[in-house]
Scaffold this active site. Structure first.
Site, PDB file in Angstrom:
ATOM      1  N   GLY A  22      -1.232  -9.473   1.647  1.00 21.74           N
ATOM      2  CA  GLY A  22      -0.753  -8.741   0.478  1.00 21.74           C
ATOM      3  C   GLY A  22      -1.660  -7.617   0.014  1.00 21.74           C
ATOM      4  N   GLY A  24      -2.329  -4.893   1.785  1.00 16.57           N
ATOM      5  CA  GLY A  24      -1.891  -3.624   2.365  1.00 16.57           C
ATOM      6  C   GLY A  24      -2.514  -3.303   3.706  1.00 16.57           C
ATOM      7  N   LYS A  25      -2.957  -4.379   4.394  1.00 13.05           N
ATOM      8  CA  LYS A  25      -3.610  -4.224   5.694  1.00 13.05           C
ATOM      9  C   LYS A  25      -2.701  -3.505   6.694  1.00 13.05           C
ATOM     10  CE  LYS A  25      -4.046  -8.236   7.726  1.00 13.05           C
ATOM     11  NZ  LYS A  25      -3.606  -9.136   6.894  1.00 13.05           N
ATOM     12  N   THR A  26      -1.446  -4.010   6.812  1.00  8.67           N
ATOM     13  CA  THR A  26      -0.499  -3.427   7.766  1.00  8.67           C
ATOM     14  C   THR A  26      -0.206  -1.974   7.406  1.00  8.67           C
ATOM     15  OG1 THR A  26       0.480  -5.580   8.216  1.00  8.67           O
ATOM     16  CG2 THR A  26       1.834  -3.661   8.736  1.00  8.67           C
ATOM     17  N   SER A  27      -0.002  -1.710   6.134  1.00 13.38           N
ATOM     18  CA  SER A  27       0.326  -0.344   5.682  1.00 13.38           C
ATOM     19  C   SER A  27      -0.775   0.631   6.067  1.00 13.38           C
ATOM     20  CB  SER A  27       0.509  -0.318   4.153  1.00 13.38           C
ATOM     21  OG  SER A  27       1.495  -1.219   3.780  1.00 13.38           O
ATOM     22  N   ASP A  49       0.066 -10.068  13.114  1.00 15.85           N
ATOM     23  CA  ASP A  49       0.233 -10.692  11.790  1.00 15.85           C
ATOM     24  C   ASP A  49       1.583 -11.420  11.753  1.00 15.85           C
ATOM     25  OD1 ASP A  49       0.540 -11.340   9.159  1.00 15.85           O
ATOM     26  OD2 ASP A  49      -0.103  -9.424   8.363  1.00 15.85           O
ATOM     27  N   THR A 500       4.456  -9.151   1.416  1.00 10.98           N
ATOM     28  CA  THR A 500       3.670 -10.182   2.113  1.00 10.98           C
ATOM     29  C   THR A 500       3.573 -11.490   1.314  1.00 10.98           C
ATOM     30  OG1 THR A 500       2.445  -8.459   3.246  1.00 10.98           O
ATOM     31  CG2 THR A 500       1.475 -10.639   3.286  1.00 10.98           C
TER      32      THR A 500
END
Length: 578
Positions: A22, A24-27, A49, A500
């Site tokens: 949550g 914002g790692k993927t973003s 992930d 997330t």
């Protein structure tokens, strides 16, 4: 702290992004990949992930090999499914024992290999292929991984006993037993992968966090764990920083963030740190991915709420009171506010005349309860570190009686898994519940369904195979059936109105279903939508919560509550206002 700008950074070939769910790692991994490709680099982005929403981000059907992104020449994206990989891996380990061992032992083995640790090992197995692939190294300027392995997983990979088939010998209940037993042929490849991770010329570990104390502490823990293993080329990105304010809500958020950043955990102070501004939009669609590191867009979401009735926590408390629940758990991922919700429920039930015992892993002083004789609340605090130490000592003492040094080292590492901590803390909870027969017991933080099944299956395993490393206390045996009794027990899932946290909460519920434990209520905490802010950025951001409030409404069959975002920690009598 400077804004995160790729123009001024000398990036290594391999970039590993890590951080709590949550943040914002993927973003940020996606935005990095797109920006580098836009600047003429050839980039491979690999996600391991389980909660990944990469398909939505790029609006493209992805596979595990790498798919070119039409709108971004030079970018290829692979989406590995670690859950699927873990399932295949689990079957490869268990299959040789089918028909040879009793069914209950097989079930236990399957459960031993169902934890987060196995998923991570399976994910590591998948992305090892990319790290050690010489063709890929030559072909791409940068290979970016969304989700890095934990220090725990990497340490385990370096232990000799991890590579033996340990599962048939041990049942101490922790989560990592034998997950490597089917990977003997990959040993050298793993060695190479771990060496690449530790090579600062080749690899950068990017710690992603938010300007909040819980994710920053998590980033500090990950940083020190991985640095101890030689992965010390690190940088920190703090995502979602508000830079200006114009109403009371935005001013409060700004002040709260600045205080957290000023009190940055000591272990992060020497790491190069950057920030990404708070954006109003969810990171889906190419335009938003491109904009993330560049500019904001204050577009409002067109979603409307599916219900006109948004209950507060009071409705949840009324239901718990009317249905006469005896054991109440608040569950959810770290940082969503479980402790506050547990305290508010305890205080609310006490105000209705119930005799309540609140037990938490948060220091009792932290909540600064207004405790007087009339409150009716008994408080107890469980020290997670102390419980874990006691449990580790108990298990290791038994292990040293019969095991070689290598095997003891493996058990020692195994005991560092998150699952082990859950077991240790749960034992302490069980003892409290056992003593509190005539009270309503509210418990902050509960073990996952996986951990509960481990505890449960170990009992049948005892009967089949007279070998064990750790015994299950009587209090735990009594508590497990109680948890499955929906008339007596209520599980409340706490989440946030974001992608997330909701996905993670769904996985948690699936986990509990496997353990035959029903969830009753969902609580969405810290909602901006509920604040009715007039700040343009926050108003736009709040509009994007609607999709997730609707989702929780659907998942909970209307049994949910929303708590508005608050700038201050809610404690004492204020808990009754939620």
């Amino acid at each position: 702290m400077k804004q995160f700008d790729l123009q001024h950074l000398n990036l290594t070939k391999y970039l590993f992004y890590t951080g709590k769910g949550g943040v914002g790692k993927t973003s940020i991994a996606c935005a990095t990949a797109v920006t580098l490709a836009d600047n003429g680099k050839k980039v491979l982005l690999v996600s391991t992930d389980p909660a990944s929403n990469l398909q939505d981000v790029f609006s493209t059907e992805l596979d595990g090999k790498g798919v070119p992104i039409v709108e971004v020449p030079g970018l290829f994206v692979a989406n590995l499914d670690p859950i699927q990989a873990a399932a295949e891996y689990r079957e490869s380990v268990v299959a040789p024992y089918r028909e040879k061992l009793p069914e209950s032992v097989i079930v236990n083995m399957e459960e031993q290999l169902s934890g987060s640790c196995t998923v991570e090992i399976a994910a590591f197995n998948e992305f090892t292929n990319f790290i050690t692939d010489e063709t890929a190294a030559e072909e791409y300027d940068h290979i970016i991984f969304d989700t890095a392995p934990t220090g725990h997983t990497l340490r385990m990979l370096q232990l000799p006993s991890a590579w033996s088939n340990f599962i048939s010998e041990s049942t101490h209940g922790a989560s990592c037993l034998g997950q490597l037993s089917g990977l003997e042929d990959k040993k050298e490849m793993y060695k190479q992968a771990v060496a690449t991770l530790a090579n600062g010329q080749l690899t950068t570990l990017v710690l992603v966090s938010r300007p909040e104390s819980s994710p920053l502490k998590e980033a500090e823990r990950a940083s020190s764990e991985l640095a101890a293993l030689g992965v010390d080329n690190q940088l920190l990105i703090v995502n979602g920083v508000l830079s200006s304010f114009d109403d009371s809500i935005s001013e409060s958020l700004y002040a709260k963030q600045q205080k957290v950043l000023a009190d940055m955990p000591a272990g992060l102070k020497d790491i190069a740190a950057y920030f990404v501004p708070l954006r109003a939009y969810n990171i889906t669609g190419m335009e938003n991915v491109r904009n993330l590191l560049q500019k904001d867009s204050l577009t409002m979401s067109g979603d409307t709420l599916n219900t006109t009735d948004i209950p507060t926590l009071r409705k949840v408390i009324d239901d718990l009171d009317a249905s006469g629940k005896k054991v109440i758990f608040t569950m959810g991922k770290g940082g969503v506010g479980k402790t506050t919700i547990a305290a508010a429920i305890a205080l609310g039930l006490s105000a209705k005349g119930k005799k309540v015992h609140l037990t938490t892993t948060d220091p009792a002083a932290h909540l600064k309860f207004v405790m007087d004789e009339a409150s009716g609340i008994t408080m107890s605090h469980i020290d997670e570190k102390e419980e874990l130490r006691r449990y580790q000592e108990e298990v290791l003492k038994k292990a040293r009686e019969t095991m070689s040094e290598d095997d003891v080292a493996y058990v020692e590492e195994d005991l560092r898994s998150p699952c082990t901590q859950e077991i240790a803390v749960f034992r302490a909870f069980a003892e409290i519940v056992d003593r509190a027969e005539n009270e309503v017991v509210v418990i902050d933080t509960a073990p996952t369904g996986h951990t509960l099944l481990l505890l449960d299956s170990t009992q049948s395993y005892h009967r089949e195979v007279k070998r064990t490393q750790g015994d299950i206390p009587e209090a735990v045996k009594k508590l497990l059936p109680r948890l499955r009794n929906a008339d007596e027990t209520a599980v409340i899932i706490v989440t946030l109105a974001e992608t997330t946290p909701v996905f993670e909460a769904m996985r948690l519920e699936e986990d509990l279903k496997r353990a035959e434990i029903a969830t009753r209520w969902w609580v969405i905490n810290s909602s901006l939508y509920a604040t009715e802010t007039s700040n343009e950025l926050l108003k736009a951001k709040a509009s994007h919560e609607v999709e997730w409030i609707n989702k929780v409404d659907e998942l909970s069959h209307g049994c949910f509550a929303v708590i508005r975002w608050s700038a201050e920690d809610i404690r004492g009598e204020k808990l009754l206002t939620l």
